[in-house]
Design a protein around this motif. Structure first.
Motif, short mmCIF file in Angstrom:
data_model
loop_
_atom_site.label_atom_id
_atom_site.label_comp_id
_atom_site.label_asym_id
_atom_site.label_seq_id
_atom_site.Cartn_x
_atom_site.Cartn_y
_atom_site.Cartn_z
N GLU A 117 -20.03 13.76 -55.07
CA GLU A 117 -20.88 13.55 -53.90
C GLU A 117 -21.21 12.07 -53.69
N ALA A 118 -21.58 11.36 -54.75
CA ALA A 118 -21.93 9.94 -54.60
C ALA A 118 -20.73 9.12 -54.13
N ASP A 119 -19.54 9.51 -54.57
CA ASP A 119 -18.34 8.80 -54.13
C ASP A 119 -17.99 9.15 -52.68
N TYR A 120 -18.26 10.38 -52.27
CA TYR A 120 -18.12 10.71 -50.85
C TYR A 120 -19.03 9.81 -50.02
N HIS A 142 -25.67 16.49 -48.87
CA HIS A 142 -25.53 15.04 -48.70
C HIS A 142 -26.76 14.38 -49.31
N SER A 143 -26.56 13.37 -50.12
CA SER A 143 -27.69 12.65 -50.71
C SER A 143 -28.29 11.64 -49.75
N GLY A 144 -27.68 11.47 -48.60
CA GLY A 144 -28.21 10.57 -47.58
C GLY A 144 -27.48 10.78 -46.27
N PRO A 145 -27.97 10.20 -45.19
CA PRO A 145 -27.34 10.40 -43.88
C PRO A 145 -26.03 9.62 -43.76
N TYR A 146 -25.27 9.95 -42.74
CA TYR A 146 -24.09 9.16 -42.41
C TYR A 146 -24.51 7.75 -42.00
N PRO A 147 -23.61 6.77 -42.16
CA PRO A 147 -23.96 5.40 -41.78
C PRO A 147 -24.31 5.24 -40.30
N HIS A 148 -23.72 6.06 -39.45
CA HIS A 148 -23.92 5.94 -38.01
C HIS A 148 -24.03 7.33 -37.39
N PRO A 149 -24.68 7.46 -36.23
CA PRO A 149 -24.73 8.75 -35.54
C PRO A 149 -23.35 9.15 -35.03
N PRO A 150 -23.17 10.41 -34.63
CA PRO A 150 -21.84 10.88 -34.21
C PRO A 150 -21.30 10.15 -32.99
N VAL A 151 -19.99 10.13 -32.87
CA VAL A 151 -19.35 9.65 -31.65
C VAL A 151 -19.74 10.63 -30.53
N PRO A 152 -20.22 10.14 -29.40
CA PRO A 152 -20.75 11.05 -28.36
C PRO A 152 -19.66 11.89 -27.71
N ASN A 153 -20.07 13.08 -27.29
CA ASN A 153 -19.18 13.93 -26.49
C ASN A 153 -19.09 13.39 -25.07
N GLU A 154 -17.91 13.45 -24.50
CA GLU A 154 -17.75 13.18 -23.07
C GLU A 154 -18.35 14.35 -22.28
N PRO A 155 -18.65 14.14 -20.99
CA PRO A 155 -19.32 15.20 -20.22
C PRO A 155 -18.61 16.55 -20.26
N ASP A 156 -17.29 16.56 -20.10
CA ASP A 156 -16.58 17.84 -20.13
C ASP A 156 -16.59 18.45 -21.52
N MET A 157 -16.67 17.61 -22.55
CA MET A 157 -16.77 18.13 -23.92
C MET A 157 -18.15 18.70 -24.18
N ALA A 158 -19.17 18.08 -23.60
CA ALA A 158 -20.53 18.63 -23.74
C ALA A 158 -20.60 20.02 -23.09
N GLN A 159 -19.94 20.17 -21.95
CA GLN A 159 -19.90 21.48 -21.30
C GLN A 159 -19.12 22.48 -22.15
N LEU A 160 -18.04 22.02 -22.76
CA LEU A 160 -17.26 22.90 -23.63
C LEU A 160 -18.11 23.36 -24.82
#
Length: 494
Positions: A117-120, A142-160
């Motif tokens: 886990e620490a190496d992940y 997870h022992s901590g959060p990801y370094p950055h927030p997720p890559v955002p969904n495009e509008p049609d992906m948000a609808q999907l």
């Protein structure tokens, strides 16, 4: 000595190991058979990439029937990661133990998830992963959060995503190594299967290798294919011999040429003392080759367009773990957006029809685990690589695809089609130098050290005991960091 450590290969394993060892101050030499990818007019040209195969290498291997085929593996600085989809997903905790599948039961790993886990987490920091650990119920601790927030969904992906949720699914964000604005500044395309000649995608070169080469003690030599690994009378690796005849020596050698090429190099290095190849007293080198069972699944509504550019931001793990309703089936994630040229090149459809379909399709990638089988193997046939892939667990994959199709129709897509990938697509090759505690049944130990040669390490996908059903890149990086720490403590500390 030419170096303190020689690393063969600059892909995910080799580059990450170099980054792990660079702070020791010891001389690290990376040998890469290929060259750097340089920016060109073809980088974002789908016809050049998918129709003309502009970047496809001219390697020819033999299949199990001794028929030649082009495997599609890439040889350049950064390896296959230069073209990958940058999905940096952790194996699920259950993947490290035996898993019962319709096609058989996996053997489990010599380490459990918490040992890695620490190496992940360190690998996610190294590759600047963007994701969330809070969306997917199968996500391990997870022992901590990801370094950055997720890559955002495009509008049609948000609808999907809303449609899929309405169909009873739990879509989540794919952890990605992508700087979206930087990538799109080079062209309005997805990154999946496109070459990274800039810095928008965090691959082995732009990620770990860039970190390693900031240290003056790390050098990279390109155009240096290795012909054999040399051993002395005590069984220790003495150095490597390049195809051109030059011999390089180092007290530690790490092999990271990829699952197939690593096995081929070990077999090609056979000598009188080791007649069946190096690191192979177990007769396991080249065996247990795995390559994920994968299909593209296209969902479309003739009256509704998909205006997404990159699309690859979402995955579905509702069918990953076994339940009372279904066995463990696998992972589903979005493909990079398929366009008309891509679809025409891969389907044979006329361009006008491919354009019509691609403009309306949402493109999914269904992936199921391929199970280790000693008869699924890499061998040498007159010096040529022979890959006899014995695909397994196909019934589970067919069930995954059928289940996904049903859910997509429920989500409002009247037309759903699928096409499986064949051996010409390198869908996460792994397993040919498996990790294990027992030297009679494995090639390396849990720190990726060869059982037979104490100063030889293997740090690529070949050591994976199982393929799981998610992209292996992050797990390869985590194992390389673990191996690097062990090498620093045991081989380079004096």
């Amino acid at each position: 000595m030419d170096a303190d450590v020689i690393i063969i290969g600059s892909g995910m394993g080799g580059a990450t190991l170099a980054a792990a060892l660079a702070p020791t101050g010891r001389r690290i030499m990376i040998l890469e058979r290929g060259e750097h990818l340089r920016p060109s007019a073809m980088d974002r040209d789908p016809d050049a990439i998918f129709r003309d195969g502009a970047f496809r290498p001219d390697d020819v291997w033999l299949d199990g029937d001794d028929k030649p085929f082009s495997p599609g593996n890439y040889y350049n600085v950064g390896g296959n990661s230069k073209f990958y989809g940058a999905a940096l997903i952790r194996y699920r905790r259950t993947d490290f133990g035996p898993v019962v599948h319709p096609g058989g039961t996996t053997p489990g790993w010599p380490i459990d998830y918490l040992e890695l886990e620490a190496d992940y987490r360190a690998a996610e920091a190294l590759y600047q992963v963007r994701g969330s650990a809070l969306e997917d119920p199968t996500e391990p601790y997870h022992s901590g959060p990801y370094p950055h927030p997720p890559v955002p969904n495009e509008p049609d992906m948000a609808q999907l995503r809303t449609r899929l949720t309405g169909a009873g699914l739990r879509p989540s964000s794919i952890p990605l190594g992508v700087d979206l604005s930087l990538w799109l500044s080079g062209g309005q395309t997805t990154w999946d299967a496109y070459p990274n000649t800039g810095r928008g995608k965090m691959d082995a070169e732009s990620g770990a290798l860039a970190v390693a080469l900031r240290h003056k003690n790390v050098t990279l030599r390109t155009g240096c294919p290795v012909e054999t690994i040399e051993v002395d009378d005590t069984g220790r690796v003495a150095g490597v011999r390049l195809t051109e005849g030059e011999t390089l020596t180092a007290p530690v050698v790490a092999l990271a040429a990829g699952a197939v090429q690593t096995a081929a190099l070990l077999l090609r290095s056979a000598n009188e003392t080791y007649p069946v190849g190096l690191a192979n007293t177990s007769d396991q080198v080249g065996r247990n080759f795995m390559n994920h069972n994968c299909s593209a699944v296209l969902a479309l509504h003739p009256l509704r367009k998909n205006r997404s550019v990159y699309q690859k931001t979402m995955m579905i793990n509702d069918f990953y773990l076994a339940t009372d309703e279904h066995p463990a089936l696998g992972n589903v994630q979005m493909l990079g957006k398929i366009t008309g040229p891509i679809l025409a090149a891969n389907s044979g459809l006329p361009r006008w029809l491919a354009d019509f379909v691609a403009a309306r399709s949402f493109d999914f990638y269904a992936m199921s685990e391929d199970l280790p089988n000693p008869e699924s193997r890499v061998t040498l046939h007159g010096g040529q690589i022979k890959l006899d892939w014995q695909r397994s667990n196909w019934a589970a994959h067919e069930q995954l695809v059928a289940t996904l199709k049903s859910k997509l129709r429920q989500a409002g897509f009247p037309v759903v089609i699928s096409k499986s990938f064949d051996r010409r697509t390198p869908s996460h090759q792994c397993g040919t130098a498996r990790m294990g505690h027992n030297p009679a049944e494995s090639v390396v130990d849990s720190h990726c050290r060869s059982h037979d040669h104490p100063n030889l390490f293997i740090v690529d996908a070949s050591v994976l005991p199982t393929s799981a059903a998610v992209n292996p890149a992050l797990t390869i990086a985590a194992l390389a960091l673990r191996a690097g720490r062990h090498i620093a403590e045991t081989e380079l500390a004096a």
